[in-house]
Design an enzyme around this catalytic site. Structure first.
Site: not given
Length: 319
Positions: A42, A44, A206
């Site tokens: 999660s 995104h 990330h």
């Protein structure tokens, strides 16, 4: 988050009992249809769960922030969406996701459910062209998921849905730029250090390192650097059709994305390329990171048909 999303979109999504991390489309799965299951960490949103719906993904397995879902949610999602024609797992090329979804595939095979996997590898900054299998999957997931979801919705067999997913991935190219870090909820500290007034080209969603860091430059110059790399990699002849995604990494507003798109459209026209479709907005984000990515898909007749096929998801609709 998932409880809130189900409450907001009850006509599109549901969760199986005792499977809190599996989200399933209300009108997507049906007998004889290949189940397309996507997933990942999660943070995104709207990737991944926002693209669950009729004509796109049948289900999604959702992990913690920036963390792969364990194998069981992927199994839960696949079994809930299974129509008897097999399952295709489609997700970004990250080590944790590969390990856990591979375990899920083995568990499904033990249940007598055929499962195949396609990894998205559209981030051209993350590995050289001759090592494309090592590249990350980023915002190009939107186009790749859309193509595979259309093929499944057209009731194509598993081998054909897999082929179209690979074909879409092979013709999708993404590169991004970060202007600031994001902070994980559990630490509330920046996940990497990027001084004010600097930018990093090729940063991952990330916080993975990019290819170059330097002073912040005007939007047209940033767009040019990203488009130079994408156009060189794509090598599409004049007259080719493309689809474009100008994606916010989280806190970059639409105004700035449209400024980027003005230059992108000019560059594509200068290259003799025809834009069939443009998406602008937050489609694959990185919490509150400032920055953007550009994705270009090199269309052919088949991929254009897949992109134009109707879909109805909680956070994305077509046709």
């Amino acid at each position: 988050m998932l409880t809130g999303i189900i409450a907001a979109h009850p006509d599109h999504l549901w969760r199986p009992e005792n499977a809190p991390r599996a989200v399933v489309a209300k009108r997507g799965p049906r007998p004889g249809k290949v189940a397309l299951v996507v997933g990942g960490g999660s943070g995104h949103e709207p990737t991944f769960l926002g693209f669950v719906g009729k004509g796109l993904a049948d289900a999604a397995a959702i992990g913690n922030v920036f963390a792969s879902p364990p194998p069981q949610p992927a199994v839960d999602a696949a079994l809930a969406a299974n129509g008897g024609a097999g399952v295709l797992f489609l997700y970004g090329n990250y080590a944790g996701d590969v390990m856990n979804f591979d375990m899920a595939s083995e568990l499904l095979e033990m249940e007598g459910v055929e499962a195949k996997t396609v990894l998205s590898t559209d981030d051209i900054a993350s590995a050289p062209r001759d090592q494309r299998e090592k590249r990350r999957g980023v915002a190009g997931n939107v186009f790749i998921f859309k193509a595979a979801g259309a093929a499944a919705d057209m009731m194509m067999p598993l081998d054909e849905v897999e082929r179209i997913a690979r074909h879409a991935n092979d013709r999708t190219f993404t590169m991004g730029v970060a202007l600031s870090s994001c902070s994980l909820p559990q630490t509330r500290r920046p996940s990497f250090d990027l001084p004010a007034g600097e930018m990093e080209i090729g940063m991952g969603i990330h916080g993975e390192p990019g290819v170059r860091r330097g002073p912040l430059r005007p939007a047209d110059e940033v767009a040019d650097e990203l488009m130079d790399a994408i156009l060189a990699e794509m090598a599409a002849p004049a007259g080719s059709r493309v689809a474009v995604l100008v994606n916010s990494l989280g806190s970059t507003p639409l105004m700035e994305l449209y400024i980027l798109n003005a230059r992108i459209a000019q560059r594509l026209a200068d290259a003799g390329l025809v834009v069939h479709k443009t998406l602008v907005g937050p489609y694959c984000t990185s919490l509150e990171m400032a920055g953007a990515s550009i994705t270009v898909m090199h269309l052919d007749d088949e991929l254009q048909r897949m992109l134009d096929h109707p879909c109805d998801c909680a956070m994305f609709r077509q046709g």
